[in-house]
Design a protein around this motif. Sequence first.
Motif, PDB file in Angstrom:
ATOM      1  N   PHE A  63      55.232  33.334  25.152  1.00  0.00           N
ATOM      2  CA  PHE A  63      56.002  34.473  25.643  1.00  0.00           C
ATOM      3  C   PHE A  63      55.143  35.702  25.914  1.00  0.00           C
ATOM      4  CE2 PHE A  63      60.531  33.234  24.090  1.00  0.00           C
ATOM      5  CZ  PHE A  63      60.658  32.373  25.179  1.00  0.00           C
ATOM      6  N   ASN A  64      54.087  35.914  25.144  1.00  0.00           N
ATOM      7  CA  ASN A  64      53.210  37.062  25.417  1.00  0.00           C
ATOM      8  C   ASN A  64      52.533  36.916  26.770  1.00  0.00           C
ATOM      9  OD1 ASN A  64      53.791  38.396  23.006  1.00  0.00           O
ATOM     10  ND2 ASN A  64      52.150  37.366  21.900  1.00  0.00           N
ATOM     11  N   ALA A  65      52.037  35.723  27.056  1.00  0.00           N
ATOM     12  CA  ALA A  65      51.392  35.474  28.344  1.00  0.00           C
ATOM     13  C   ALA A  65      52.398  35.582  29.485  1.00  0.00           C
ATOM     14  CB  ALA A  65      50.726  34.101  28.342  1.00  0.00           C
ATOM     15  N   LEU A  66      53.598  35.061  29.276  1.00  0.00           N
ATOM     16  CA  LEU A  66      54.635  35.141  30.307  1.00  0.00           C
ATOM     17  C   LEU A  66      54.929  36.596  30.654  1.00  0.00           C
ATOM     18  CD1 LEU A  66      56.834  33.885  32.103  1.00  0.00           C
ATOM     19  CD2 LEU A  66      58.333  33.900  30.101  1.00  0.00           C
ATOM     20  N   ARG A  67      55.090  37.407  29.640  1.00  0.00           N
ATOM     21  CA  ARG A  67      55.348  38.831  29.899  1.00  0.00           C
ATOM     22  C   ARG A  67      54.171  39.460  30.646  1.00  0.00           C
ATOM     23  NH1 ARG A  67      57.619  43.567  25.983  1.00  0.00           N
ATOM     24  NH2 ARG A  67      57.130  45.248  27.419  1.00  0.00           N
ATOM     25  N   ASP A  68      52.950  39.151  30.246  1.00  0.00           N
ATOM     26  CA  ASP A  68      51.780  39.689  30.929  1.00  0.00           C
ATOM     27  C   ASP A  68      51.760  39.276  32.398  1.00  0.00           C
ATOM     28  OD1 ASP A  68      50.931  40.878  28.594  1.00  0.00           O
ATOM     29  OD2 ASP A  68      49.374  39.376  28.166  1.00  0.00           O
ATOM     30  N   ILE A  69      52.050  38.020  32.667  1.00  0.00           N
ATOM     31  CA  ILE A  69      52.049  37.530  34.058  1.00  0.00           C
ATOM     32  C   ILE A  69      53.121  38.244  34.876  1.00  0.00           C
ATOM     33  CG2 ILE A  69      52.599  35.499  35.501  1.00  0.00           C
ATOM     34  CD1 ILE A  69      49.758  35.454  34.274  1.00  0.00           C
ATOM     35  N   LEU A  70      54.335  38.325  34.346  1.00  0.00           N
ATOM     36  CA  LEU A  70      55.440  38.916  35.098  1.00  0.00           C
ATOM     37  C   LEU A  70      55.316  40.432  35.266  1.00  0.00           C
ATOM     38  CD1 LEU A  70      58.498  36.855  33.802  1.00  0.00           C
ATOM     39  CD2 LEU A  70      57.202  36.577  35.931  1.00  0.00           C
ATOM     40  N   THR A  71      54.546  41.080  34.429  1.00  0.00           N
ATOM     41  CA  THR A  71      54.360  42.526  34.601  1.00  0.00           C
ATOM     42  C   THR A  71      53.100  42.843  35.400  1.00  0.00           C
ATOM     43  OG1 THR A  71      53.311  42.684  32.426  1.00  0.00           O
ATOM     44  CG2 THR A  71      55.665  43.210  32.557  1.00  0.00           C
ATOM     45  N   ASP A  72      52.327  41.849  35.765  1.00  0.00           N
ATOM     46  CA  ASP A  72      51.133  42.061  36.585  1.00  0.00           C
ATOM     47  C   ASP A  72      51.458  41.763  38.052  1.00  0.00           C
ATOM     48  OD1 ASP A  72      48.684  42.058  37.900  1.00  0.00           O
ATOM     49  OD2 ASP A  72      47.663  40.818  36.424  1.00  0.00           O
ATOM     50  N   LEU A  73      51.502  40.504  38.405  1.00  0.00           N
ATOM     51  CA  LEU A  73      51.836  40.041  39.763  1.00  0.00           C
ATOM     52  C   LEU A  73      50.986  40.695  40.852  1.00  0.00           C
ATOM     53  CD1 LEU A  73      55.744  39.844  39.469  1.00  0.00           C
ATOM     54  CD2 LEU A  73      54.052  38.023  39.144  1.00  0.00           C
ATOM     55  N   SER A  74      49.780  41.125  40.512  1.00  0.00           N
ATOM     56  CA  SER A  74      48.907  41.777  41.496  1.00  0.00           C
ATOM     57  C   SER A  74      48.483  40.830  42.613  1.00  0.00           C
ATOM     58  CB  SER A  74      47.674  42.354  40.803  1.00  0.00           C
ATOM     59  OG  SER A  74      46.964  41.343  40.116  1.00  0.00           O
ATOM     60  N   TRP A  75      48.610  39.535  42.423  1.00  0.00           N
ATOM     61  CA  TRP A  75      48.244  38.548  43.429  1.00  0.00           C
ATOM     62  C   TRP A  75      49.361  38.334  44.456  1.00  0.00           C
ATOM     63  CZ3 TRP A  75      48.706  37.955  38.266  1.00  0.00           C
ATOM     64  CH2 TRP A  75      49.858  37.322  37.804  1.00  0.00           C
ATOM     65  N   ILE A  76      50.539  38.888  44.192  1.00  0.00           N
ATOM     66  CA  ILE A  76      51.640  38.817  45.167  1.00  0.00           C
ATOM     67  C   ILE A  76      51.680  40.162  45.884  1.00  0.00           C
ATOM     68  CG2 ILE A  76      54.125  38.559  45.508  1.00  0.00           C
ATOM     69  CD1 ILE A  76      54.204  36.869  42.986  1.00  0.00           C
ATOM     70  N   ILE A  77      51.487  40.135  47.187  1.00  0.00           N
ATOM     71  CA  ILE A  77      51.436  41.394  47.930  1.00  0.00           C
ATOM     72  C   ILE A  77      52.648  41.530  48.846  1.00  0.00           C
ATOM     73  CG2 ILE A  77      48.923  41.606  47.824  1.00  0.00           C
ATOM     74  CD1 ILE A  77      48.819  40.394  50.636  1.00  0.00           C
ATOM     75  N   ASN A  78      52.825  42.733  49.338  1.00  0.00           N
ATOM     76  CA  ASN A  78      53.880  43.056  50.302  1.00  0.00           C
ATOM     77  C   ASN A  78      55.275  42.869  49.741  1.00  0.00           C
ATOM     78  OD1 ASN A  78      51.937  43.689  52.250  1.00  0.00           O
ATOM     79  ND2 ASN A  78      51.792  41.542  52.858  1.00  0.00           N
ATOM     80  N   ARG A  79      55.480  43.237  48.528  1.00  0.00           N
ATOM     81  CA  ARG A  79      56.816  43.224  47.919  1.00  0.00           C
ATOM     82  C   ARG A  79      57.198  44.659  47.598  1.00  0.00           C
ATOM     83  NH1 ARG A  79      60.479  38.888  46.782  1.00  0.00           N
ATOM     84  NH2 ARG A  79      59.294  37.004  47.058  1.00  0.00           N
ATOM     85  N   SER A  80      58.418  45.007  47.941  1.00  0.00           N
ATOM     86  CA  SER A  80      58.921  46.333  47.570  1.00  0.00           C
ATOM     87  C   SER A  80      59.876  46.234  46.383  1.00  0.00           C
ATOM     88  CB  SER A  80      59.631  46.986  48.756  1.00  0.00           C
ATOM     89  OG  SER A  80      60.726  46.186  49.168  1.00  0.00           O
ATOM     90  N   ARG A  81      60.229  45.000  46.020  1.00  0.00           N
ATOM     91  CA  ARG A  81      61.082  44.740  44.863  1.00  0.00           C
ATOM     92  C   ARG A  81      60.978  43.261  44.528  1.00  0.00           C
ATOM     93  NH1 ARG A  81      65.342  45.612  48.849  1.00  0.00           N
ATOM     94  NH2 ARG A  81      65.669  43.587  49.772  1.00  0.00           N
ATOM     95  N   TYR A  82      61.386  42.940  43.310  1.00  0.00           N
ATOM     96  CA  TYR A  82      61.453  41.555  42.868  1.00  0.00           C
ATOM     97  C   TYR A  82      62.875  41.256  42.456  1.00  0.00           C
ATOM     98  CZ  TYR A  82      56.380  41.569  42.744  1.00  0.00           C
ATOM     99  OH  TYR A  82      55.062  41.653  43.092  1.00  0.00           O
ATOM    100  N   VAL A  83      63.447  40.239  43.074  1.00  0.00           N
ATOM    101  CA  VAL A  83      64.740  39.700  42.668  1.00  0.00           C
ATOM    102  C   VAL A  83      64.473  38.239  42.334  1.00  0.00           C
ATOM    103  CG1 VAL A  83      67.086  39.130  43.373  1.00  0.00           C
ATOM    104  CG2 VAL A  83      66.080  41.313  44.074  1.00  0.00           C
TER     105      VAL A  83
END
Length: 156
Positions: A63-83
């Motif tokens: 769960f710690n890694a999951l939270r880190d991944i979901l709060t980073d997402l720097s490799w996903i570009i051109n998003r103005s929001r996440y749904v």
Amino acid sequence: MFKKDALDNIEAPWLFQTDHQADVYNSYDPIILSGSLMQQTLDAFYDEIYKKFHAPAYAGKNFNALRDILTDLSWIINRSRYVVFFQNAEEILIKGQANALQGFLEILEAVGREWSQPVQQGEAWDRPAMPFHSILQVQALSTSRFPHKVPVIGAV
């Protein structure tokens, strides 16, 4: 009561449940995950999330890694929001540990809260505040496994 702009703003709630299908939210370009693929084991749970978010290979399965991944997402570009839309969400971790589902819901809330705050440290990872909302799709709201505190989102 659900407001149509709830998925466009950074305000809470960040976690919803619905009995609608994913296509209702197409205008929000949702990231769609399958609860059916997330029921058997914790490995399958993490695999589905990390696959859909294109997580780096080093992502840990906890769960710690999951939270880190979901709060980073720097490799996903051109998003103005996440749904994030979880189809058949009532199946998530149904065969897993009893307290894992509650922990996962808490992570989704925390991730939404963290994305609602800008990061301004003068670093490459700086970003503005952005909406991050998760929608748990269930077959019948009346028999949902999720706490009643998870608000119901209507058709948008």
